[in-house]
Design a protein around this motif. Structure first.
Motif, short mmCIF file in Angstrom:
data_model
loop_
_atom_site.label_atom_id
_atom_site.label_comp_id
_atom_site.label_asym_id
_atom_site.label_seq_id
_atom_site.Cartn_x
_atom_site.Cartn_y
_atom_site.Cartn_z
N UNK A 3 28.21 39.45 41.16
CA UNK A 3 29.44 40.71 41.40
C UNK A 3 30.67 40.36 40.68
N UNK A 4 30.65 39.24 41.11
CA UNK A 4 32.11 38.31 39.61
C UNK A 4 32.32 38.21 38.65
N UNK A 5 30.19 38.25 38.04
CA UNK A 5 30.41 37.74 36.81
C UNK A 5 29.97 38.78 35.47
N UNK A 33 34.26 30.77 39.28
CA UNK A 33 33.89 31.52 40.79
C UNK A 33 32.66 31.82 40.21
N UNK A 34 31.85 31.79 39.34
CA UNK A 34 30.58 32.60 39.09
C UNK A 34 29.73 31.51 39.53
N UNK A 35 30.11 30.52 38.52
CA UNK A 35 29.70 29.38 38.40
C UNK A 35 29.79 27.96 40.05
N UNK A 36 31.03 28.37 40.48
CA UNK A 36 31.36 27.96 41.65
C UNK A 36 30.56 28.48 42.95
N UNK A 37 30.37 30.38 43.16
CA UNK A 37 29.06 30.55 44.06
C UNK A 37 28.23 30.14 43.85
N UNK A 38 27.36 30.31 42.73
CA UNK A 38 26.14 29.37 42.30
C UNK A 38 25.68 27.94 43.09
N UNK A 114 34.98 40.13 47.77
CA UNK A 114 34.29 38.96 47.63
C UNK A 114 34.34 37.72 48.21
N UNK A 115 36.07 37.89 48.27
CA UNK A 115 36.50 37.23 49.73
C UNK A 115 36.06 37.53 50.65
N UNK A 131 35.08 27.41 47.18
CA UNK A 131 34.81 28.66 46.11
C UNK A 131 35.61 29.64 47.23
N UNK A 132 36.34 30.01 48.85
CA UNK A 132 36.86 31.17 48.85
C UNK A 132 38.08 30.60 47.65
N UNK A 133 39.12 29.48 47.90
CA UNK A 133 39.85 29.19 47.22
C UNK A 133 39.68 29.47 45.64
N UNK A 134 38.97 28.93 44.35
CA UNK A 134 38.37 30.24 43.95
C UNK A 134 38.91 31.06 43.86
#
Length: 276
Positions: A3-5, A33-38, A114-115, A131-134
């Motif tokens: 969803x983010x990407x 964010x997408x990289x962070x979630x990955x 997402x949050x 990840x939440x901070x992102x």
């Protein structure tokens, strides 16, 4: 993550078409964010892997490493936003407020979803926190883009776009620095803030009468919530080592948040040079 990407691509297109730095900044942050979630997803998978002869404590620290990378990426994104915003103060560009507003509102909705998903996880987990901070940074970026679009549409204040982008960048730097600072402390094997080694020493000596001295206490962490300790215990010459070890380990387990403890029992003076 998908969803983010996916929406990040929409923001890139919208930012280029509308000329909005706020949207492009938010898109760059959403890519991060997408990289962070990955990385967060990989960290959760690897942290559950069993220990082996190369990694005797397992893969727990992968979470901290991922958090460190996430925090650094926040700082890099913030630096890019500041650079672009400063440039736009000197060379303003025409901004299309309507498409900027629509895309920013959709971005806000995506970030809220997402949050909320991430909010259901473990808030003490440093990797999840990063990840939440992102995502929170993205959410603020969307709000800034909405406000900027309104100001540009009604008042033709084009400077609102880089100005609000700068404010968001400042918030991102503050949050990113906290994550990097904490992750670095763990990676450098700093002592956990919630463990008082003097309190450990005094508790052992006070509660276990056969203990004469406690020294060489070292504490460090694998993750934000998995702490380790090693210590030397000097005991009476006529006590059974096993009984003393069991008592000390049970005492530490009951009173302190220690994940793993290594204890050296000594009946005579400590042989290490540091004890002399």
């Amino acid at each position: 993550m998908v969803l983010t990407l996916g929406f990040m691509l929409a923001e890139v297109i919208g930012g280029l078409l509308s000329g909005s730095l706020a949207l492009l900044a938010d898109a760059g942050h959403m890519l991060s964010d997408g990289v962070s979630l990955l990385l967060s997803w990989l960290a959760f998978i690897y942290s559950d892997k069993q220990a082996d002869f190369k990694r005797t404590f397992g893969w727990h620290r992968f979470q901290t490493l991922a958090a460190f990378v996430n925090g650094l990426s926040l700082l890099v994104i913030a630096a890019w936003i500041i650079w672009e915003a400063a440039w736009r103060f000197y060379q303003p560009v025409e901004i299309m407020a309507k498409p900027m507003f629509i895309i920013a509102v959709l971005g806000l909705l995506v970030n809220v979803v997402v949050f909320k998903i991430l909010q259901g996880g473990d808030h003490d987990n440093l990797n999840l926190k990063s990840a939440m901070i992102h995502v929170m940074g993205d959410l603020l970026g969307s709000v800034a883009a909405i406000v900027a679009a309104v100001l540009i549409y009604f008042y033709a204040w084009n400077w609102a776009d880089p100005l609000l982008s700068l404010l968001v960048a400042m918030l991102i730097i503050r949050s990113g620095w906290q994550v990097v600072k904490k992750a670095t402390h763990i990676l450098l094997e700093g002592s956990p803030n919630n463990i008082d080694t003097d309190a450990v020493k005094n508790k052992i000596i006070a509660d276990i009468k056969t203990v004469i001295d406690v020294h060489h206490i070292h504490t460090w962490s694998l993750t934000n919530d998995k702490h380790l300790m090693s210590l030397h215990i000097k005991v009476d010459e006529h006590v059974d080592d096993y009984d003393v070890l069991r008592e000390i380990k049970e005492l530490i387990e009951r009173n302190f948040p220690i994940f793993h403890t290594t204890i050296q029992i000594e009946h005579l003076d400590c042989p290490d040079d540091a004890c002399r």
